[in-house]
Design an enzyme around this catalytic site. Structure first.
Site, PDB file in Angstrom:
ATOM      1  N   GLU A 195       0.807  -1.237   0.000  1.00 58.61           N
ATOM      2  CA  GLU A 195       0.000   0.000   0.000  1.00 58.61           C
ATOM      3  C   GLU A 195       0.839   1.287   0.000  1.00 58.61           C
ATOM      4  O   GLU A 195       0.562   2.210   0.765  1.00 58.61           O
ATOM      5  CB  GLU A 195      -0.956  -0.017   1.202  1.00 58.61           C
ATOM      6  CG  GLU A 195      -1.829  -1.268   1.208  1.00 58.61           C
ATOM      7  CD  GLU A 195      -2.700  -1.428   2.459  1.00 58.61           C
ATOM      8  OE1 GLU A 195      -2.690  -0.524   3.318  1.00 58.61           O
ATOM      9  OE2 GLU A 195      -3.394  -2.450   2.568  1.00 58.61           O
ATOM     10  N   GLU A 311      -6.040 -10.807  -1.437  1.00 57.26           N
ATOM     11  CA  GLU A 311      -6.848 -10.611  -0.214  1.00 57.26           C
ATOM     12  C   GLU A 311      -8.337 -10.494  -0.542  1.00 57.26           C
ATOM     13  O   GLU A 311      -9.057  -9.700   0.058  1.00 57.26           O
ATOM     14  CB  GLU A 311      -6.405  -9.331   0.519  1.00 57.26           C
ATOM     15  CG  GLU A 311      -4.936  -9.258   0.833  1.00 57.26           C
ATOM     16  CD  GLU A 311      -4.546  -8.046   1.682  1.00 57.26           C
ATOM     17  OE1 GLU A 311      -5.437  -7.360   2.206  1.00 57.26           O
ATOM     18  OE2 GLU A 311      -3.338  -7.794   1.809  1.00 57.26           O
TER      19      GLU A 311
HETATM   20  O1  9MR Z   1      -7.454  -8.426   8.480  1.00 57.91           O
HETATM   21  C1  9MR Z   1      -6.447  -7.705   9.162  1.00 57.91           C
HETATM   22  C2  9MR Z   1      -6.953  -7.260  10.521  1.00 57.91           C
HETATM   23  O2  9MR Z   1      -7.196  -8.388  11.342  1.00 57.91           O
HETATM   24  C3  9MR Z   1      -5.927  -6.341  11.195  1.00 57.91           C
HETATM   25  O3  9MR Z   1      -6.492  -5.786  12.367  1.00 57.91           O
HETATM   26  C4  9MR Z   1      -5.517  -5.202  10.245  1.00 57.91           C
HETATM   27  C5  9MR Z   1      -4.362  -4.392  10.837  1.00 57.91           C
HETATM   28  O4  9MR Z   1      -3.191  -5.148  10.915  1.00 57.91           O
HETATM   29  O5  9MR Z   1      -5.094  -5.721   8.999  1.00 57.91           O
HETATM   30  C6  9MR Z   1      -6.059  -6.483   8.330  1.00 57.91           C
HETATM   31  O6  9MR Z   1      -5.534  -6.943   7.101  1.00 57.91           O
HETATM   32  C7  9MR Z   1      -5.215  -5.950   6.127  1.00 57.91           C
HETATM   33  C8  9MR Z   1      -3.977  -6.411   5.386  1.00 57.91           C
HETATM   34  O7  9MR Z   1      -2.946  -6.666   6.298  1.00 57.91           O
HETATM   35  C9  9MR Z   1      -3.551  -5.402   4.337  1.00 57.91           C
HETATM   36  N1  9MR Z   1      -4.631  -5.093   3.437  1.00 57.91           N
HETATM   37  C10 9MR Z   1      -5.901  -4.714   4.062  1.00 57.91           C
HETATM   38  C11 9MR Z   1      -6.328  -5.792   5.066  1.00 57.91           C
HETATM   39  C12 9MR Z   1      -7.678  -5.463   5.671  1.00 57.91           C
HETATM   40  O8  9MR Z   1      -7.610  -4.250   6.353  1.00 57.91           O
END
Ligand code: 9MR
Length: 404
Positions: A195, A311
């Site tokens: 990102e 994802e």
């Molecule tokens: O699904 C993930 C959630 O459990 C966490 O709280 C969050 C912060 O670390 O990240 C979420 O996963 C993200 C991923 O790492 C990057 N792309 C977006 C995902 C959803 O927010």
């Protein structure tokens, strides 16, 4: 994370008309009885009946592949299917774990390899949960993904007081070397940079105003890939991002910035091998333009890069309460999106961000105003396949065969 637009009446009517398909698929669902998994070979990189190659899966000549699972359907088309999950889920829910092993050929730790998880303090690394997941993957013949090495979010609390312009390069390099070497040889692909593009931040080249950009300038991206490549020359190195799916002004701008970033990296001979499309989609969003997405994927592929859907999930927040309507629309979105992405020969893998609606970040982050449980994933809360599962299966089945 994505823009919202109410589902127009026309769309709701359409969903009603497609209910016949829904009824048939529901009947199919009811006949599905999850069976206990066969013992799987303990060899690395092997899944039932198939051998993982660097950029896909090759079916063994005498493969006995269970025909029904998503991983098996994907594998017959040279693709890898899998999902994100968490240590706390896989270590505590045996029924979920069994279904995970039935459906998935690859596991990505949802949070356990992020800075916030592996860096309890500035001078310590804690790999306890990551190691548990890596072992789980190895023992069960799953491929294993790394997520993620460089991200602006989920940084530990000490980061802000400790990392500065003077030491940022040392922190970045040391982190990547340590984490990547720790898992070297066990990783299918690493999300090296996550990102990094966010045009609303109004930085040069559409870059996100992250601490890394502030301290090191744009070169942090190239540096991260180089350090990762040295630490594990086998892993596929990925640039991963979201909101590059729809035909909106904002996402068009983001796609442009992502392409330019990839072009600059290729020109510098940065060791980058693939792009990860996060594909956090929204069921109420109607501005999907297959041709625009197709063109974007062709542009990526023409740079010699592979494509992974990393994802995928489909938020149902703005849809009506009736879960049958929601399931049909969510399934349609999976099908529309995957049919385009899988048409591109450079696509090597599809991962969903979770497998069952019981465990999804969207329950918290995109909760429905009516409090109904969200239904964004292939399996329902009771681990039964939904229409979304059938859409993914049929998107895999419809792909023209990739020959290795
Ligand atoms: O699904 C993930 C959630 O459990 C966490 O709280 C969050 C912060 O670390 O990240 C979420 O996963 C993200 C991923 O790492 C990057 N792309 C977006 C995902 C959803 O927010």
């Amino acid at each position: 994370m994505f823009e919202k637009r109410a589902l127009p009446r026309r769309e709701v009517l359409y969903l009603g008309l497609s209910s016949l398909i829904g009824v048939i698929a529901n009947l199919v669902n009811k006949t599905h009885e999850p069976s206990p998994p066969d013992p799987l070979p303990r060899q690395e990189g092997r899944i039932r009946g198939a051998i993982a190659t660097r950029f896909g899966i090759r079916i063994a000549a005498n493969a006995k592949v269970a025909e029904s699972s998503l991983k098996a359907r994907a594998a017959t088309k040279g693709l890898i299917y899998g999902a994100a999950s968490q240590y706390k889920t896989l270590s505590s829910n045996a029924a979920f774990t069994r279904r995970f092993l039935e459906e998935c050929a690859i596991l990505v730790p949802e949070n356990e390899l992020k800075w916030g998880a592996v860096r309890p303090s500035s001078d310590r690394f804690d790999f306890t949960q990551g190691d548990w997941l890596a072992r789980f993957a190895r023992k069960n013949g799953l491929l294993f993904r790394g997520h993620t090495l460089v991200w602006h979010a989920y940084l530990p609390d000490w980061f802000r007081e400790t990392v500065n312009r003077q030491n940022a390069e040392q922190f970045l390099t040391n982190h990547i070397e340590t984490v990547v070497k720790h898992y070297a040889g066990q990783i299918h692909s690493w999300d090296v940079v996550n990102e990094a593009i966010y045009p609303p931040d109004r930085q040069p080249n559409g870059l996100r105003k992250s601490p890394w950009l502030k301290f090191l300038g744009e070169d942090y991206i190239d540096l991260a890939f180089r350090v990762a490549a040295q630490a594990d020359p086998q892993a596929i190195l990925v640039y991963n991002d979201y909101d590059i799916d729809y035909d909106t002004r904002e996402q068009e701008a983001k796609r442009k910035s992502v392409l330019k970033l990839l072009e600059r990296l290729k020109a510098k001979k940065t060791p980058i091998h693939a792009i990860g499309l996060q594909a956090h989609l929204s069921a109420a969003e109607t501005r999907f333009n297959p041709n625009k997405l197709r063109k974007f994927l062709e542009d990526i592929s023409s740079m010699g890069l592979k494509i992974m859907v990393t994802e995928m999930d489909v938020a149902d927040r703005e849809l009506p309460y009736d879960y049958k309507i929601r399931d049909r629309r969510v399934a349609q979105v999976y099908e529309d999106y995957l049919s385009v992405v899988l048409d591109e020969p450079a696509t090597i893998a599809v991962l969903t961000w979770g497998l069952s609606d019981r465990y999804t970040w969207l329950s918290k982050h995109r909760a429905r105003p009516d409090k109904a449980p969200v239904r964004p994933l292939p399996l329902d809360r009771d681990l039964q396949p939904k229409l979304a599962w059938h859409s993914i299966a049929s998107a895999f089945d419809s792909r023209s065969l990739t020959v290795f």
